[in-house]
Motif scaffolding. Sequence first.
Motif, PDB file in Angstrom:
ATOM      1  N   ASP A 196     -57.520  38.700  -0.451  1.00  0.00           N
ATOM      2  CA  ASP A 196     -57.229  38.610  -1.881  1.00  0.00           C
ATOM      3  C   ASP A 196     -55.873  39.255  -2.190  1.00  0.00           C
ATOM      4  OD1 ASP A 196     -59.526  37.268  -2.796  1.00  0.00           O
ATOM      5  OD2 ASP A 196     -60.686  39.139  -2.741  1.00  0.00           O
ATOM      6  N   ASP A 197     -55.202  38.687  -3.183  1.00  0.00           N
ATOM      7  CA  ASP A 197     -53.918  39.227  -3.630  1.00  0.00           C
ATOM      8  C   ASP A 197     -54.192  40.268  -4.707  1.00  0.00           C
ATOM      9  OD1 ASP A 197     -51.287  39.717  -4.292  1.00  0.00           O
ATOM     10  OD2 ASP A 197     -51.058  37.902  -5.508  1.00  0.00           O
ATOM     11  N   VAL A 198     -54.249  41.535  -4.281  1.00  0.00           N
ATOM     12  CA  VAL A 198     -54.537  42.646  -5.190  1.00  0.00           C
ATOM     13  C   VAL A 198     -53.232  43.373  -5.478  1.00  0.00           C
ATOM     14  CG1 VAL A 198     -55.842  44.773  -5.537  1.00  0.00           C
ATOM     15  CG2 VAL A 198     -56.857  42.879  -4.238  1.00  0.00           C
ATOM     16  N   ARG A 199     -52.962  43.585  -6.759  1.00  0.00           N
ATOM     17  CA  ARG A 199     -51.718  44.252  -7.147  1.00  0.00           C
ATOM     18  C   ARG A 199     -51.992  45.330  -8.193  1.00  0.00           C
ATOM     19  NH1 ARG A 199     -46.855  40.981  -5.996  1.00  0.00           N
ATOM     20  NH2 ARG A 199     -47.542  39.224  -4.714  1.00  0.00           N
ATOM     21  N   VAL A 200     -51.213  46.398  -8.125  1.00  0.00           N
ATOM     22  CA  VAL A 200     -51.239  47.466  -9.126  1.00  0.00           C
ATOM     23  C   VAL A 200     -49.851  47.550  -9.736  1.00  0.00           C
ATOM     24  CG1 VAL A 200     -51.550  49.921  -9.569  1.00  0.00           C
ATOM     25  CG2 VAL A 200     -53.030  48.758  -7.923  1.00  0.00           C
ATOM     26  N   ASP A 201     -49.789  47.351 -11.050  1.00  0.00           N
ATOM     27  CA  ASP A 201     -48.494  47.336 -11.747  1.00  0.00           C
ATOM     28  C   ASP A 201     -47.534  46.335 -11.123  1.00  0.00           C
ATOM     29  OD1 ASP A 201     -49.421  49.356 -13.423  1.00  0.00           O
ATOM     30  OD2 ASP A 201     -48.637  50.943 -12.137  1.00  0.00           O
ATOM     31  N   VAL A 217     -54.460  46.466 -12.886  1.00  0.00           N
ATOM     32  CA  VAL A 217     -54.779  45.820 -11.611  1.00  0.00           C
ATOM     33  C   VAL A 217     -55.031  44.333 -11.815  1.00  0.00           C
ATOM     34  CG1 VAL A 217     -56.341  45.819  -9.620  1.00  0.00           C
ATOM     35  CG2 VAL A 217     -55.793  47.973 -10.783  1.00  0.00           C
ATOM     36  N   THR A 218     -54.447  43.536 -10.941  1.00  0.00           N
ATOM     37  CA  THR A 218     -54.713  42.093 -10.948  1.00  0.00           C
ATOM     38  C   THR A 218     -55.267  41.674  -9.596  1.00  0.00           C
ATOM     39  OG1 THR A 218     -52.464  41.537 -10.217  1.00  0.00           O
ATOM     40  CG2 THR A 218     -52.865  41.612 -12.607  1.00  0.00           C
ATOM     41  N   VAL A 219     -56.139  40.676  -9.633  1.00  0.00           N
ATOM     42  CA  VAL A 219     -56.661  40.052  -8.416  1.00  0.00           C
ATOM     43  C   VAL A 219     -56.403  38.557  -8.537  1.00  0.00           C
ATOM     44  CG1 VAL A 219     -58.674  39.630  -6.971  1.00  0.00           C
ATOM     45  CG2 VAL A 219     -58.436  41.825  -8.157  1.00  0.00           C
ATOM     46  N   GLY A 220     -55.582  38.041  -7.650  1.00  0.00           N
ATOM     47  CA  GLY A 220     -55.227  36.625  -7.727  1.00  0.00           C
ATOM     48  C   GLY A 220     -54.487  36.292  -9.007  1.00  0.00           C
ATOM     49  N   GLY A 221     -53.720  37.248  -9.536  1.00  0.00           N
ATOM     50  CA  GLY A 221     -52.936  37.017 -10.738  1.00  0.00           C
ATOM     51  C   GLY A 221     -53.673  37.258 -12.038  1.00  0.00           C
TER      52      GLY A 221
END
Length: 241
Positions: free
Chosen positions: A45-50, A27-31
Amino acid sequence: MRLQKYLAHAGVASRRASEAIIAAGRVTVGGTVVRDPATDVGEDDDVRVDGSPVAPVRVTVVFAVNKPAGVVSTAQDTHGRPTVVDLVPAGTRRLYPVGRLDADTTGLILLTDDGELADLLTHPRYEVPKVYLARVAGAVDDAALRQLRDGVELDDGRTLPATVERINPHTLRLTLREGRKRQVRRMCEAVGHPVEALRRVRLGPLDVGRLREGEWRALDAREVQALRDAPKPVRRPGRRG
């Protein structure tokens, strides 16, 4: 909102499963990779999984499904077997089962994109009751009934006391407040009556009702709220709450 709750609301996974995803560095938050599930995040917030963006689902859904035999209780299956998610109109939503039923077990299972609700219904501390009908080999006598009611010693510890009714010599109605793997089958086998057929008919306040095997229905707001109200924290000596 804490990160693991954010992921659960986004339909990524339950809170506990989301914690494992976060700990794995997926998981990333803001890169930036974040490994603390308690990290506060907001809607912007820019939240990403994989690498894929996720956002909380505004309106969640809950489906009740009468699972047929041969269907697995997962969102995806690496062996290509049919899954419970295949039975409902998921659309673009990421649905996942609330708990599991063995492939050979039929009956009521819930699908939702609300990870918080899934945790409330499956976390051991709440002991939400689950009701099963089991057809077993051999005629069940009073001694076997007492064992099932008092708790059965399994390889992962003694089970909690269960409510067990003998419908007829070969059919039992069992109400459990824990959810170990293949628990009903293991309990019955331990008292000398292997399960021949198993069906879950109730989860908390919700009954399978008139749903035929393979059928589903979307729960209304009143039913979903009843599910949210069902879990009650239970503290037992020697058990973590």
